[in-house]
Design an enzyme around this catalytic site. Structure first.
Site, short mmCIF file in Angstrom:
data_model
loop_
_atom_site.label_atom_id
_atom_site.label_comp_id
_atom_site.label_asym_id
_atom_site.label_seq_id
_atom_site.Cartn_x
_atom_site.Cartn_y
_atom_site.Cartn_z
N ASP A 122 30.64 38.75 35.64
CA ASP A 122 31.92 38.45 36.28
C ASP A 122 31.76 37.75 37.62
O ASP A 122 30.92 38.11 38.44
CB ASP A 122 32.76 39.71 36.49
CG ASP A 122 34.10 39.35 37.07
OD1 ASP A 122 34.85 38.64 36.39
OD2 ASP A 122 34.38 39.70 38.23
N ASP A 131 40.47 44.01 39.50
CA ASP A 131 39.68 42.91 40.06
C ASP A 131 39.72 42.95 41.59
O ASP A 131 39.79 41.91 42.24
CB ASP A 131 40.12 41.55 39.51
CG ASP A 131 39.10 40.45 39.80
OD1 ASP A 131 37.99 40.76 40.29
OD2 ASP A 131 39.41 39.27 39.53
N HIS A 134 37.14 40.63 50.79
CA HIS A 134 36.40 39.58 51.51
C HIS A 134 36.63 39.75 53.00
O HIS A 134 37.69 40.21 53.43
CB HIS A 134 36.91 38.19 51.11
CG HIS A 134 36.50 37.78 49.73
ND1 HIS A 134 35.19 37.51 49.40
CD2 HIS A 134 37.22 37.60 48.61
CE1 HIS A 134 35.14 37.18 48.11
NE2 HIS A 134 36.35 37.23 47.61
ZN LIG Z 1 36.21 37.58 37.15
#
Ligand SMILES: [Zn+2]
Length: 449
Positions: A158, A311, A315
């Site tokens: 991923d 997900d 950041h």
């Molecule tokens: Zn992804």
């Protein structure tokens, strides 16, 4: 001494009110309101919680979390990310492999697994990389990761797509030996070279490079056919387009063993937000159109899409607070996922709370093969992995007040429904009164940051 909790008047899966007693790590009693026999052992530490009108769900399970450790502890750590998970009602997360070093060996997945145990907020199940270093050239040691103490069953590159069809075929064949699953990030790299946002009317008008729906759909179509050909299990990460829903629907109709996920943000946000040029809304796969949002909601409601997965992609400010083209892809999600599902699916009448338990707990636990302990029914004798939600509450999202170490939530300033009041991991409260409990018992690193 372990605490016994009595949840007075809670509604399991949104059904009739009941008193639910948690003791010794399991659900010991579910009785009519007021009828639960509180243990009168003088030594027992009993806490009663007024849970009237609160919905009691099995602890949420995330199949797709980025915890960033090892390597990017400035964005998130296993401790901070799992604390955020508990605050969001989760009792288990699958930690994606795109760390530094990449989780492509037994050593790295065991490290992440141990960090999760030490933090003590949720069960952490590391995802193993499909290819060495996410390089897309050589298969990683899938068997060694499966046999490790972390018992890896989900494998994914991923962040990158396993785009080589031969490698994808071999991975699908390999994981059959230990009932594993390949979770594909479906993105044909040649069709998305330099892409910044969904390809469509908005990208043409504001002049950002487009990311066509077909780049996702072409990989999904190929992979369901590969899964059928080799008789293996495939999971599709963060499906985002109407066409992808159609392909999954077709594949399931054919009997192909495929499951699919949608993120909370793809259930509610559209590419219109790119007009702000605010990189908070830059995400992979990109936000799509209102038509796609409607299609993924319909797909989730009718079971074509099996799960909601966050997900969660934290950041640092430096990686997000810059011009759109230079900013990192991704947004946080652990602490807002349940609220978005409530707003888009429950409050609209498209799903019941029992359906929410299915898509945010039972199904992801089954796909990740952790369903012996997570995603269980709310029933006597079952492990007390639970989340208690007040659906009538509302809150305005404050990125700075969240438990995650990163502030890149796309919902800052938005009012969302529902509040996670308490989370229990094997009968121990990780969240009480809506706040993470200071130091989980047995934690050596705690949740401090
Ligand atoms: Zn992804």
């Amino acid at each position: 001494m372990t605490t016994t909790y009595v949840l007075r008047g809670a509604r399991p899966l949104g059904g009739e009110p009941a008193d639910v007693v948690l003791s010794g790590g399991v659900i010991t009693e579910i009785a009519a309101p007021g009828a639960a026999a509180v243990p009168d052992d003088a030594a027992a530490d009993v806490v009663e919680i007024d849970a009237a009108d609160h919905v009691l769900l099995p602890g949420l399970v995330d199949l797709h979390t980025h915890l960033r450790e090892p390597g990017r502890e400035d964005a998130e750590t296993v401790a901070s990310g799992t604390r955020a998970a508990a605050a969001g009602g989760f009792t288990a997360v699958h930690a994606m492999a795109n760390t530094s070093p990449v989780a492509d060996t037994a050593g790295v997945v065991e490290q992440v697994w141990r960090l999760g145990q030490e933090a003590g907020w949720v069960d952490v199940h590391p995802v193993g990389a499909v290819t060495v270093g996410l390089g897309g050239e050589r298969l990683a040691e899938l068997g060694a990761m499966a046999d490790s103490a972390a018992r890896v069953r989900v494998f994914s590159d991923d962040g990158k797509c396993v785009h080589d069809p031969i490698l994808m075929r071999r991975a699908l064949e390999y994981v059959k030996a230990f009932d594993g699953v390949v979770a594909q990030h479906a993105q044909e790299p040649r069709l998305t070279d330099g892409a910044q946002m969904n390809e469509g009317v908005v990208s043409a008008e504001i002049g950002l490079a487009g990311w066509p729906a077909v780049a996702e759909e072409a990989i999904i179509a190929r992979d369901v056919l590969l899964a059928e050909h080799v008789g293996s299990r495939l999971h599709v990460c963060h499906l985002s387009t109407a066409g992808s829903v159609e392909i999954i629907r077709w594949a399931k109709g054919r009997g192909i063993d495929v499951t699919a996920e949608v993120t909370p943000h793809h259930l509610i946000l559209t590419d219109e937000l790119a007009r702000t040029y605010d990189p908070t809304y830059k995400v992979n796969p990109p936000l799509r159109t209102a038509k796609d949002v409607e299609a993924v909601r319909a797909g989730l409601a009718d079971g074509t899409i099996d799960i909601v997965a966050t997900d969660h992609a934290p950041h640092t400010r430096e990686d997000k607070d810059c011009e759109w083209g230079a900013a990192a892809f991704g947004m946080t999600g652990l602490e807002t996922a349940l609220a978005v599902v409530q707003q888009t699916m429950v409050d609209t009448g498209r799903m019941t709370w029992a359906d929410v338990a299915r898509v945010l707990s039972a199904n992801p636990a089954r796909i990740g093969r952790i369903d012996a302990t997570q995603g269980r029914p709310v029933a006597v004798g079952e492990p007390a992995n639970l989340t208690l939600v007040d659906p009538a509450a509302t809150r305005t999202v404050d990125g700075a007040a969240q438990a995650t170490a990163s502030g890149n939530t796309p919902f800052a300033g938005r009012e969302l429904p529902g509040r996670v009041v308490a989370t229990f991991l094997r009968g121990r409260a990780t969240v009480l009164d809506g706040a993470p409990v200071a130091a989980p018992a047995g934690a050596t690193r705690g949740g401090a940051r």
